[in-house]
Design a protein around this motif. Structure first.
Motif, PDB file in Angstrom:
ATOM      1  N   LEU A  67       0.832  -1.209   0.000  1.00 55.10           N
ATOM      2  CA  LEU A  67       0.000   0.000   0.000  1.00 55.10           C
ATOM      3  C   LEU A  67       0.868   1.261   0.000  1.00 55.10           C
ATOM      4  O   LEU A  67       0.571   2.226  -0.702  1.00 55.10           O
ATOM      5  CB  LEU A  67      -0.929   0.005   1.223  1.00 55.10           C
ATOM      6  CG  LEU A  67      -2.088  -0.992   1.176  1.00 55.10           C
ATOM      7  CD1 LEU A  67      -2.850  -0.992   2.491  1.00 55.10           C
ATOM      8  CD2 LEU A  67      -3.034  -0.674   0.016  1.00 55.10           C
ATOM      9  N   LYS A  68       1.923   1.215   0.794  1.00 53.64           N
ATOM     10  CA  LYS A  68       2.806   2.385   0.866  1.00 53.64           C
ATOM     11  C   LYS A  68       3.486   2.657  -0.469  1.00 53.64           C
ATOM     12  O   LYS A  68       3.535   3.787  -0.942  1.00 53.64           O
ATOM     13  CB  LYS A  68       3.865   2.188   1.965  1.00 53.64           C
ATOM     14  CG  LYS A  68       4.791   3.401   2.111  1.00 53.64           C
ATOM     15  CD  LYS A  68       5.675   3.305   3.319  1.00 53.64           C
ATOM     16  CE  LYS A  68       6.848   4.307   3.258  1.00 53.64           C
ATOM     17  NZ  LYS A  68       6.478   5.624   2.690  1.00 53.64           N
ATOM     18  N   GLN A  70       2.505   1.844  -3.476  1.00 54.45           N
ATOM     19  CA  GLN A  70       1.541   2.338  -4.447  1.00 54.45           C
ATOM     20  C   GLN A  70       1.190   3.803  -4.175  1.00 54.45           C
ATOM     21  O   GLN A  70       1.177   4.628  -5.093  1.00 54.45           O
ATOM     22  CB  GLN A  70       0.278   1.474  -4.374  1.00 54.45           C
ATOM     23  CG  GLN A  70      -0.729   1.771  -5.465  1.00 54.45           C
ATOM     24  CD  GLN A  70      -2.023   1.016  -5.232  1.00 54.45           C
ATOM     25  OE1 GLN A  70      -2.425   0.767  -4.092  1.00 54.45           O
ATOM     26  NE2 GLN A  70      -2.689   0.652  -6.316  1.00 54.45           N
ATOM     27  N   TYR A  71       0.932   4.101  -2.909  1.00 53.17           N
ATOM     28  CA  TYR A  71       0.556   5.472  -2.552  1.00 53.17           C
ATOM     29  C   TYR A  71       1.685   6.450  -2.865  1.00 53.17           C
ATOM     30  O   TYR A  71       1.459   7.501  -3.471  1.00 53.17           O
ATOM     31  CB  TYR A  71       0.182   5.564  -1.074  1.00 53.17           C
ATOM     32  CG  TYR A  71      -0.161   6.975  -0.655  1.00 53.17           C
ATOM     33  CD1 TYR A  71      -1.391   7.522  -0.980  1.00 53.17           C
ATOM     34  CD2 TYR A  71       0.763   7.767   0.026  1.00 53.17           C
ATOM     35  CE1 TYR A  71      -1.712   8.827  -0.627  1.00 53.17           C
ATOM     36  CE2 TYR A  71       0.455   9.065   0.383  1.00 53.17           C
ATOM     37  CZ  TYR A  71      -0.787   9.595   0.061  1.00 53.17           C
ATOM     38  OH  TYR A  71      -1.088  10.881   0.395  1.00 53.17           O
ATOM     39  N   LEU A 109      -1.424  -7.585  -3.921  1.00 47.06           N
ATOM     40  CA  LEU A 109      -2.336  -6.712  -3.165  1.00 47.06           C
ATOM     41  C   LEU A 109      -3.745  -7.277  -3.173  1.00 47.06           C
ATOM     42  O   LEU A 109      -4.406  -7.375  -2.126  1.00 47.06           O
ATOM     43  CB  LEU A 109      -2.318  -5.320  -3.810  1.00 47.06           C
ATOM     44  CG  LEU A 109      -2.798  -4.126  -3.005  1.00 47.06           C
ATOM     45  CD1 LEU A 109      -2.087  -4.030  -1.673  1.00 47.06           C
ATOM     46  CD2 LEU A 109      -2.584  -2.840  -3.804  1.00 47.06           C
ATOM     47  N   ILE A 113      -5.807  -8.464   0.153  1.00 45.02           N
ATOM     48  CA  ILE A 113      -6.994  -7.700   0.559  1.00 45.02           C
ATOM     49  C   ILE A 113      -8.244  -8.569   0.580  1.00 45.02           C
ATOM     50  O   ILE A 113      -9.085  -8.443   1.455  1.00 45.02           O
ATOM     51  CB  ILE A 113      -7.187  -6.476  -0.351  1.00 45.02           C
ATOM     52  CG1 ILE A 113      -6.159  -5.401  -0.004  1.00 45.02           C
ATOM     53  CG2 ILE A 113      -8.605  -5.913  -0.217  1.00 45.02           C
ATOM     54  CD1 ILE A 113      -6.256  -4.157  -0.827  1.00 45.02           C
ATOM     55  N   SER A 128     -11.699  -1.796   4.828  1.00 44.32           N
ATOM     56  CA  SER A 128     -11.028  -0.690   4.145  1.00 44.32           C
ATOM     57  C   SER A 128     -12.032   0.410   3.842  1.00 44.32           C
ATOM     58  O   SER A 128     -12.934   0.269   3.055  1.00 44.32           O
ATOM     59  CB  SER A 128     -10.377  -1.184   2.857  1.00 44.32           C
ATOM     60  OG  SER A 128     -11.315  -1.228   1.824  1.00 44.32           O
ATOM     61  N   ASP A 133      -8.380   5.000   3.912  1.00 46.39           N
ATOM     62  CA  ASP A 133      -7.520   4.697   2.770  1.00 46.39           C
ATOM     63  C   ASP A 133      -6.921   5.978   2.189  1.00 46.39           C
ATOM     64  O   ASP A 133      -7.637   6.831   1.682  1.00 46.39           O
ATOM     65  CB  ASP A 133      -8.371   3.970   1.721  1.00 46.39           C
ATOM     66  CG  ASP A 133      -7.546   3.521   0.533  1.00 46.39           C
ATOM     67  OD1 ASP A 133      -6.430   4.040   0.340  1.00 46.39           O
ATOM     68  OD2 ASP A 133      -8.022   2.647  -0.210  1.00 46.39           O
TER      69      ASP A 133
END
Lengths: 197, 197
Positions: A67-68, A70-71, A109, A113, A128, A133
């Motif tokens: 997640l990190k 991608q963000y 991912l 998830i 989520s 998010d």
DNA sequence: ATTTATTTTGATCAGTCAATCAGATTTTAT
DNA sequence: ATAAAATCTGATTGACTGATCAAAATAAAT
């Protein structure tokens, strides 16, 4: 005061996480085992237990890692644009591009998830929240900014965020052969422009 | 000529499939076991093996069962509308309504699609093609009809189908508490209208 | 009523896997 | 150089699970 993990520990943890990502792509969440991860990472099974409390801990850390990444990737690009409209287009472009360049990460991912569950057995995909998010927050902020500057018309930013994120996410699930990502990107940009202008 | 399965067999198979759906909602694909299904269905584990070749067979049949139920529900409603535009709105309305009325079925569907794999280990969500999936076909037909009758403007029906299906699917993942399905439906109808008109 | 076919049970077997741990190896500190 | 700490291995253990099967129960056919 917390002790910092040593460099070796940090490196090992990342090595194991990367092996987990590869294993998730290859055999999926259901079939993943510590032995498989260990084999890909070329370490012993015991080492995984040494660096993580248990299997769940490995997968949770892998999720956070994914997640990190991608963000950070998307956030960095978005910040290069100035107007809300440019930021919105960049958000879409970059999100879709990430799928192409980080395909295996996206698969991992999805695998986590849709399978991982909280201690009280609630699936992550039910937890989520669009309010937690960071990607949802970023997208909503862009939409709100655009409304403030009158670039965008009036609409519910939360609901439109869901529509856009859904359209982005759906393309992740498309069969790569019969799917033209570039054409989809153009169509989506056109349609989102109609929606917000 | 194939022998028809007896009524008992049909009833048992459905009983086991319904128990599987419930089990998927409760504990998820990863943790599901024949023992758990048997317990919910209130039968012995051996009985499941008697009516299905193996665990995978149970889950495949559950997937088919879920997809058919969903498709039939939506298709029936869509056929009641005449114009392409009305059909499109009905498609969206009904798809979203189905989530509310058949929540557990939707959860089970997600659990299977994102976990089940073909014999050559390809996840279903990578296989499921917009050219095979009956719901995708239906939506594309509606869009094509609308273009023929000049109700809709020109756009790529395949890509717009993906956008719409994505927006529909995303709302399935929303936390039920902070999410107003009715408001989302209205916003989505408004936005889709802007897209296709 | 008796035989045959179908349906159901639950104990058992064989295989898998997460987690542990005693001991080996390597690194760091003194 | 030596001791202490950190890192790592791989065999082992205990728990779980899918599938099997002999035997029981039930239903259908004669």
């Amino acid at each position: 005061m917390e002790k910092q993990p040593s460099f070796i520990t940090q490196a090992r943890r990342e090595q194991i996480i990367e092996a987990t990502i590869k294993a998730l792509d290859e055999i999926g969440y259901k079939s993943i085992s510590l032995a498989k991860i260990a084999k890909i990472a070329k370490v012993s099974t015991g080492l995984i237990s040494y660096h993580f409390s248990d299997k769940e801990d490995v997968l949770n850390n892998t999720l956070v890692y994914l997640l990190k990444k991608q963000y950070d990737y998307i956030k960095e690009k978005v910040d290069e644009s100035k107007s809300a409209y440019d930021q919105l287009i960049t958000f879409i472009d970059t999100s879709l591009a990430y799928q192409g360049t980080h395909y295996v990460h996206n698969v991992a991912l999805i695998e986590i998830i849709f399978n991982a569950r909280t201690p009280d057995n609630i699936p992550y995909y039910k937890v989520s929240d669009d309010e937690e998010d960071p990607l949802y927050v970023l997208l909503q902020e862009i939409l709100q900014d655009g409304q403030k500057t009158k670039e965008f018309s009036t609409f519910d930013t939360k609901n439109v965020s869901i529509i856009i994120q859904g359209a982005i996410g759906e393309s992740m699930l498309m069969n790569q052969e019969n799917f033209n990502l570039e054409a989809y990107k153009n169509e989506l940009v056109t349609m989102v422009t109609k929606m917000v202008k």
